[in-house]
Design a protein around this motif. Structure first.
Motif, short mmCIF file in Angstrom:
data_model
loop_
_atom_site.label_atom_id
_atom_site.label_comp_id
_atom_site.label_asym_id
_atom_site.label_seq_id
_atom_site.Cartn_x
_atom_site.Cartn_y
_atom_site.Cartn_z
N GLU A 129 0.88 -1.17 -0.09
CA GLU A 129 0.09 -0.01 0.04
C GLU A 129 0.95 1.12 0.09
O GLU A 129 1.84 1.42 0.73
N GLY A 130 0.79 2.21 -0.92
CA GLY A 130 1.46 3.20 -1.26
C GLY A 130 1.92 4.34 0.13
O GLY A 130 2.91 4.46 0.29
N ALA A 131 0.92 4.63 0.87
CA ALA A 131 1.16 5.47 1.71
C ALA A 131 0.99 4.75 3.22
O ALA A 131 0.96 5.46 4.13
N ASP A 132 1.40 3.66 3.27
CA ASP A 132 1.23 2.96 4.51
C ASP A 132 2.67 3.09 5.12
O ASP A 132 3.39 2.70 4.81
N PRO A 133 2.53 3.35 6.58
CA PRO A 133 3.77 3.68 7.54
C PRO A 133 4.42 2.47 7.51
O PRO A 133 5.59 2.58 7.56
N GLN A 134 3.92 1.22 7.46
CA GLN A 134 4.61 0.02 7.37
C GLN A 134 5.69 -0.16 6.35
O GLN A 134 6.62 -0.89 6.57
N PRO A 177 13.01 -0.48 0.74
CA PRO A 177 13.73 -0.09 -0.33
C PRO A 177 13.17 0.23 -1.55
O PRO A 177 13.33 1.11 -2.13
N GLY A 178 12.15 -1.00 -1.88
CA GLY A 178 11.36 -0.78 -3.06
C GLY A 178 10.30 0.24 -2.94
O GLY A 178 10.32 1.22 -3.90
N MET A 179 9.82 0.76 -1.78
CA MET A 179 8.65 1.56 -1.65
C MET A 179 9.33 3.00 -1.56
O MET A 179 8.72 4.10 -2.17
N LYS A 180 10.70 3.09 -1.25
CA LYS A 180 11.30 4.26 -1.12
C LYS A 180 11.39 4.76 -2.59
O LYS A 180 11.37 6.15 -3.01
N THR A 205 7.13 -2.84 -5.76
CA THR A 205 5.90 -2.92 -5.15
C THR A 205 5.37 -3.95 -4.68
O THR A 205 4.01 -4.11 -4.02
N LEU A 206 5.45 -5.34 -5.20
CA LEU A 206 5.07 -6.65 -4.82
C LEU A 206 5.13 -6.80 -3.39
O LEU A 206 6.25 -6.56 -2.63
N LEU A 207 4.32 -7.36 -2.69
CA LEU A 207 4.36 -7.81 -1.28
C LEU A 207 5.43 -8.71 -1.05
O LEU A 207 5.70 -9.75 -1.94
N PRO A 208 6.30 -8.83 0.12
CA PRO A 208 7.17 -10.05 0.21
C PRO A 208 6.56 -11.34 0.08
O PRO A 208 5.55 -11.65 0.63
N HIS A 212 -5.74 2.54 7.00
CA HIS A 212 -4.98 1.61 6.29
C HIS A 212 -5.51 0.32 6.19
O HIS A 212 -6.19 -0.11 7.37
N TRP A 213 -4.91 -0.47 5.54
CA TRP A 213 -5.05 -2.08 5.47
C TRP A 213 -4.05 -2.52 6.32
O TRP A 213 -2.91 -2.24 6.48
N GLU A 214 -4.59 -3.59 7.33
CA GLU A 214 -3.64 -4.51 8.05
C GLU A 214 -3.69 -5.84 7.38
O GLU A 214 -4.57 -6.60 7.30
N LEU A 215 -2.46 -6.32 6.74
CA LEU A 215 -2.33 -7.76 6.31
C LEU A 215 -2.46 -8.88 7.50
O LEU A 215 -2.01 -8.39 8.61
#
Length: 407
Positions: free
Chosen positions: A290-295, A300-303, A363-366, A392-395
């Motif tokens: 999720e783009g703006a999710d603090p987690q 590195p990828g989302m940075k 951007t893919l989930l681990p 936000h969404w929680e996985l």
């Protein structure tokens, strides 16, 4: 003897040189040259699915970044994107223009199930790749009948099966209502739920209610569904209708367990318009971060993704999942084109697209990777369940495919 050997040696050297030159010879189809790769695209920049058009804008921005960094193997991308208004006849008209007038090498990430259904036979007859279709319909994974068409995102039926398997474990006696878009998109989800529930589908599903994508409001459908009193509501819709369904359910003071498809789970374009207070506890599943999710703030990828948005899409809403999607699919295409090297034929583009192994985007989930083969045109086949909490969404739970993974 020496005078005889010299010409022979020269001949051998010349033969080796010409053979090597032949091996290194560049191969191009229409749309590719030493300096350019011409790519076509169709997007609903207008019409009922226009909120998804940010996908095309993201792809355009991504290719600008690639070009600014020297292109792909020295070639710049010429991205030609047209509005099809989410209209099948318009899509056919624009696809013909891309192939016959613009002479693109292939059509990349055209968005929408009905529109792509309308152009699939035409592009396959022309042997033009319909590559990384922005739709999860099962028909994009049919290489024996449509060898020039390949999807990218997880299939709608597979996604629905994941929800069904989860529900069978957590609420095996649930009374289910399914609200779905009345086209191939919605019907794939409907089919997936029934496949996932198996023999229990007949007893668990108490209502199926469809809507037309052109309806300005779907409120009356939600009122009708509430009257049937299900305790689980599946919402298989596009962005606008998904937001309306979540908001109307709350306005009625009705609190079923709501499960919404991934394509209508974006925080910025669905959950926020629906009202964060109305979306609490809604379930979905994801394969992208999720783009703006603090987690993901130190990921590195989302940075890289965030820096890209700041530079090439200033002011864009980072909570819009369509930007994450557009970035990921564009990054996948760049990988394919790099693999093509100097053989930029349409056949080789499809060959390389069908040769991805354990590839991951920023951007893919681990734990979720892209894999394809000549007999498997479904790049992404796994997701994780998630629950909306706060903003936000929680996985939760494991990475899942159509077959449920043990907890």
């Amino acid at each position: 003897m020496l005078s005889m050997r010299l010409p022979i040696a020269l001949l051998v050297t010349f033969a080796a040189f010409t053979s090597g030159a032949a091996l290194a010879q560049k191969k191009y189809d229409t749309g590719a040259t030493d300096t350019e790769i011409k790519i076509g695209n169709l997007m609903p920049y207008s019409g009922p699915a226009s909120p998804y058009s940010i996908v095309g804008k993201t792809e355009e921005a991504y290719f600008k970044m690639v070009n600014d960094n020297g292109g792909i193997n020295g070639r710049k991308i010429n991205f030609i994107s047209y509005d099809d208004a989410y209209s099948p006849p318009k899509a056919v008209e624009q696809a013909r223009k891309l192939i016959e007038s613009d002479e693109v090498l292939f059509v990349f990430s055209p968005l929408g199930t009905p529109t792509n259904s309308a152009i699939q036979k035409f592009l396959n007859a022309k042997k033009v790749p319909q590559l990384f279709v922005a739709s999860g319909a099962a028909k994009w994974n049919d290489p024996s009948n449509f060898p020039w068409t390949m999807g990218w995102q997880l299939g709608f039926q597979t996604e629905a099966q994941i929800y069904a398997k989860w529900l069978m474990k957590e609420k095996p006696d649930a009374k289910i209502a399914i609200f779905y878009q009345n086209d191939d998109f919605g019907k794939d989800y409907l089919k997936g739920i029934k496949e996932g529930l198996g023999a229990k589908a007949a007893s668990m599903i108490i209502m199926e209610e469809s809507y037309e994508v052109t309806e300005p409001s779907i409120d009356s459908h939600i009122v009708k569904i509430k009257a049937a009193n299900p305790d689980v509501l599946f919402i298989f819709a596009t962005i606008k209708s998904g937001a309306q369904a979540i908001r109307k359910t709350a306005e009625l003071g009705w609190k079923p367990l709501q499960i919404v498809n991934n394509g209508a789970s974006f925080v910025g374009s669905v959950m926020k318009p629906a009202g964060f207070e109305n979306a609490q506890g809604v379930l979905s599943a994801a394969y992208n971060k999720e783009g703006a999710d603090p987690q993901w703030k130190d990921d590195p990828g989302m940075k890289k993704w965030s820096s890209f948005v700041d530079k090439y899409m200033p002011g864009a809403d980072k909570t819009d999942g369509s930007i994450v999607h557009g970035y990921g699919v564009a990054q996948t295409l760049v990988k394919v084109l790099e693999m093509c090297g100097d053989n930029l034929t349409r056949a080789n583009v499809m060959k390389q697209a069908a040769s991805l192994k354990e590839f991951t985007t920023d951007t893919l989930l681990p734990g979720i990777t892209i894999n394809t083969s000549p007999t498997d045109f479904a790049p992404i086949e796994q997701m994780r369940m998630m629950r909306f909490k706060g903003e936000h969404w929680e996985l939760f739970g494991p990475v899942r495919g159509a077959e449920a993974t043990p907890e």
